[in-house]
Write a protein that holds these residues in place. Structure first.
Motif, PDB file in Angstrom:
ATOM      1  N   LEU A   1       0.731  -1.406  -0.165  1.00 50.35           N
ATOM      2  CA  LEU A   1      -0.039   0.028   0.074  1.00 50.35           C
ATOM      3  C   LEU A   1       0.836   1.217   0.116  1.00 50.35           C
ATOM      4  N   LEU A   2       1.861   1.323   0.791  1.00 50.48           N
ATOM      5  CA  LEU A   2       2.786   2.467   0.879  1.00 50.48           C
ATOM      6  C   LEU A   2       3.296   2.731  -0.382  1.00 50.48           C
ATOM      7  N   ILE A   3       3.970   1.904  -1.175  1.00 55.82           N
ATOM      8  CA  ILE A   3       4.751   1.808  -2.533  1.00 55.82           C
ATOM      9  C   ILE A   3       3.477   2.333  -3.478  1.00 55.82           C
ATOM     10  N   GLN A   4       2.117   2.072  -3.404  1.00 58.11           N
ATOM     11  CA  GLN A   4       1.349   2.369  -4.331  1.00 58.11           C
ATOM     12  C   GLN A   4       0.844   3.701  -4.111  1.00 58.11           C
TER      13      GLN A   4
ATOM     14  N   SER B   1      12.431   9.324  -5.328  1.00 55.61           N
ATOM     15  CA  SER B   1      13.911   8.893  -4.600  1.00 55.61           C
ATOM     16  C   SER B   1      13.229   7.997  -3.355  1.00 55.61           C
ATOM     17  N   ILE B   2      12.450   8.559  -2.503  1.00 53.60           N
ATOM     18  CA  ILE B   2      11.584   7.974  -1.410  1.00 53.60           C
ATOM     19  C   ILE B   2      11.027   6.626  -1.922  1.00 53.60           C
ATOM     20  N   LEU B   3      10.514   6.574  -3.010  1.00 51.32           N
ATOM     21  CA  LEU B   3       9.812   5.410  -3.551  1.00 51.32           C
ATOM     22  C   LEU B   3      10.945   4.356  -3.782  1.00 51.32           C
ATOM     23  N   PHE B   4      12.067   4.635  -4.315  1.00 53.96           N
ATOM     24  CA  PHE B   4      13.233   3.810  -4.690  1.00 53.96           C
ATOM     25  C   PHE B   4      13.886   3.208  -3.177  1.00 53.96           C
ATOM     26  N   LEU B   5      14.012   4.147  -2.127  1.00 55.55           N
ATOM     27  CA  LEU B   5      14.302   3.758  -0.840  1.00 55.55           C
ATOM     28  C   LEU B   5      13.335   2.833  -0.107  1.00 55.55           C
ATOM     29  N   LEU B   6      12.086   3.203  -0.311  1.00 52.21           N
ATOM     30  CA  LEU B   6      10.871   2.034   0.227  1.00 52.21           C
ATOM     31  C   LEU B   6      10.984   0.750  -0.485  1.00 52.21           C
ATOM     32  N   THR B   7      11.300   0.867  -1.779  1.00 51.72           N
ATOM     33  CA  THR B   7      11.281  -0.636  -2.394  1.00 51.72           C
ATOM     34  C   THR B   7      12.621  -1.276  -1.904  1.00 51.72           C
ATOM     35  N   LEU B   8      13.797  -0.665  -1.683  1.00 58.03           N
ATOM     36  CA  LEU B   8      14.887  -1.401  -0.921  1.00 58.03           C
ATOM     37  C   LEU B   8      14.590  -2.030   0.379  1.00 58.03           C
ATOM     38  N   LEU B   9      13.738  -1.249   1.064  1.00 55.84           N
ATOM     39  CA  LEU B   9      13.213  -1.553   2.499  1.00 55.84           C
ATOM     40  C   LEU B   9      12.043  -2.899   2.233  1.00 55.84           C
TER      41      LEU B   9
END
Length: 221
Positions: A170-173, A195-203
């Motif tokens: 949900l956060l990624i979407q 950039s936040i989305l990229f870091l969240l994807t790594l998380l």
């Protein structure tokens, strides 16, 4: 346009057939099979090293009699890890976001451990329901509390895995939608959101691996 954020967690169908069967069977195809040669390729060698290290770490606190569970626990870890990671790809479905599937995995394994414990060591298994040194007036209350805790464990296993993966998706979407919306009006904010989305994807990749390991670890304990 997706009208509901939770529509992505619905099991997709094609020609009236649920595709969750394909999502459950696909991970096994992607893992290479070991050959009978003396030397394997790099991918099979890396896979064997990973499974050996995981099995050693998992069975470290378990006595020798519990090592017979190594194959099924390692297979479960591989299965969950594959589905969690494949679910992060675009236009894919994550079966482990379904509470029914996670409960279907947690309940039989939990019940097997309880039944085997009752059969092999009934005194020690029942002794876990009453901590040592408990005052006499608290004995009935603690037995009831520990019994309820025992039956809640499979529910906690399934809900933990479902909630963590669902929240991450949900956060990624949400962040991806915000970045796409801001791209035309506020380019700087859109780049920051990306950039936040990229870091969240790594998380989320780390969460997918950790939650698979935690699920199997709590089952083994």
């Amino acid at each position: 346009m997706m009208t509901n954020l939770f529509d992505q967690f619905m099991s997709p169908t094609y020609l009236g057939m649920p595709l969750i069967v394909l999502a459950l069977g696909l991970p096994w195809i992607l893992w290479p099979s070991p050959s009978s040669r003396w030397l394997n390729n790099r991918l099979v060698t890396l896979q064997s090293w990973f499974l050996n290290r995981f099995t050693q770490q998992l069975l470290l606190p378990i006595n020798t009699g519990g090592h017979k569970w190594a194959l099924i626990l390692a297979s479960l870890m591989t299965f969950l890890l594959s589905m969690n990671l494949l679910g992060l790809l675009p236009y894919t479905f994550t079966p482990t976001t379904q509470l029914s599937l996670n409960m279907g995995l947690a309940v039989p394994f939990w019940l097997a451990t309880v039944i085997i414990g009752m059969r092999n060591q009934p005194t020690a298994a029942l002794g876990h329901l009453l901590p040592e040194g408990t005052p006499t007036p608290l004995i009935p209350v603690l037995i009831v509390i520990e019994t309820i805790s025992l039956f809640i464990r499979p529910l906690a296993l399934g809900v933990r895995l479902t909630a963590n993966l669902t929240a991450g998706h949900l956060l990624i979407q949400l962040i991806a939608t915000a970045a796409f919306t801001l791209m035309t009006s506020m380019t700087t904010a859109a780049l920051l959101t990306t950039s936040i989305l990229f870091l969240l994807t790594l998380l989320e990749i780390a969460v997918a691996m950790i939650q698979a390991y935690v699920f199997v670890l709590l089952l083994s304990l």
